[in-house]
Scaffold this active site. Sequence first.
Site, PDB file in Angstrom:
ATOM      1  N   ASP A 167      51.504  46.180  45.734  1.00 22.72           N
ATOM      2  CA  ASP A 167      50.436  45.970  46.710  1.00 22.72           C
ATOM      3  C   ASP A 167      50.856  45.227  47.971  1.00 22.72           C
ATOM      4  OD1 ASP A 167      47.833  46.481  47.490  1.00 22.72           O
ATOM      5  OD2 ASP A 167      47.063  44.609  46.674  1.00 22.72           O
ATOM      6  N   ASP A 184      37.148  44.394  43.994  1.00 23.53           N
ATOM      7  CA  ASP A 184      38.358  44.841  44.687  1.00 23.53           C
ATOM      8  C   ASP A 184      39.184  43.665  45.193  1.00 23.53           C
ATOM      9  OD1 ASP A 184      37.758  47.580  44.425  1.00 23.53           O
ATOM     10  OD2 ASP A 184      36.507  47.541  46.220  1.00 23.53           O
ATOM     11  N   ASP A 196      48.753  53.257  44.085  1.00 25.05           N
ATOM     12  CA  ASP A 196      49.256  52.796  45.391  1.00 25.05           C
ATOM     13  C   ASP A 196      50.763  52.904  45.573  1.00 25.05           C
ATOM     14  OD1 ASP A 196      46.612  51.918  45.488  1.00 25.05           O
ATOM     15  OD2 ASP A 196      47.112  49.807  45.365  1.00 25.05           O
TER      16      ASP A 196
END
Length: 334
Positions: free
Chosen positions: A123, A308, A161
């Site tokens: 991330d 989130d 991701d």
Amino acid sequence: MRGGCRTRLIRTLAALAALGLTAGCSSASRADGTAVAATRRADTGYSPFWVDPAGPAAAQIRAWRRQGRTEDAALLERIADEPTALWPAGEADPGPVVRAATTAAERQDRTALFVAYNIPHRDCGQHSAGGAADADAYRRWIGQFADALADSRALVVLEPDAIAHIVDGCTPGEYRDERTQLLSDAVNRLKHQPRTKVYVDAGNPAWIRDSGRLVEPLTRAGIANADGFSLNVANFQTDAVTRMYGVELAARLGGKHFVVDTSRNGNGPLPGVWCNPPGRALGTRPATGTGEPALDAYLWIKRPGESDGACEGGPAAGQWWPDYALGLARGSGG
């Protein structure tokens, strides 16, 4: 893309005591699109996936009933009654969580859903920063994950991701070859388990708008040996937009199949807000009948009601947020 994952180890240990297998962090995106209809089951109306009977939504229902909030509790059943993926914590051996879930699923002749989310340099330092300390640690973790799956029926979404962050340049260049090699190794290790399906994450249509840019990194990441790719994880892109994008990418990958996260896309995205956008709704309920040969399933990969990140008034990433969960349920319209 999500931070605050330090709490996941605590949640995992607590989950094992009661089989309340909570999920971890999830992926970010660049949201844009139009609203769609509320929650529905896909064409066949059948979901072969296991429902966690003691997840956070179920626990919230019990608490609200004790408090007399019966109407809110009833609304939250729209989440608690559906199968959602489990995100075993990266901070610990994932084996106990995986074995508990697959054992429970086997008793019901169902398939357990998982997300493997522990890639190093995860991330890009955003809300869900972290991941395994290095390549060797990641390989050990994936090995433990795979060993625990054994010969149970399972579906694993691999590293939300990770590929899209290579394409958008967020992952530094010196980590990219290692990352695709780790993903390829993970696909191969997980596919050693005879009844495990693996889908490598490919972001969402509003993030990498030209799907052709995903082909080369997905190829290096072992997509040929996987069952396919996943789209829209933790995002809000509509079924129609994501389906079209998936079919296009599938063709570019030689006919690979895909799955779509529909957990929170019932009202589509809110332009400019990807982190805990208000006014969203549950989307199409999990099912394998999709009406599109290349689309294997609509799934709830992001667990509805888990934050989130610390944005829009939400708690840290992956933490249960009952008010947001209730908003999603209310927005779904039944």
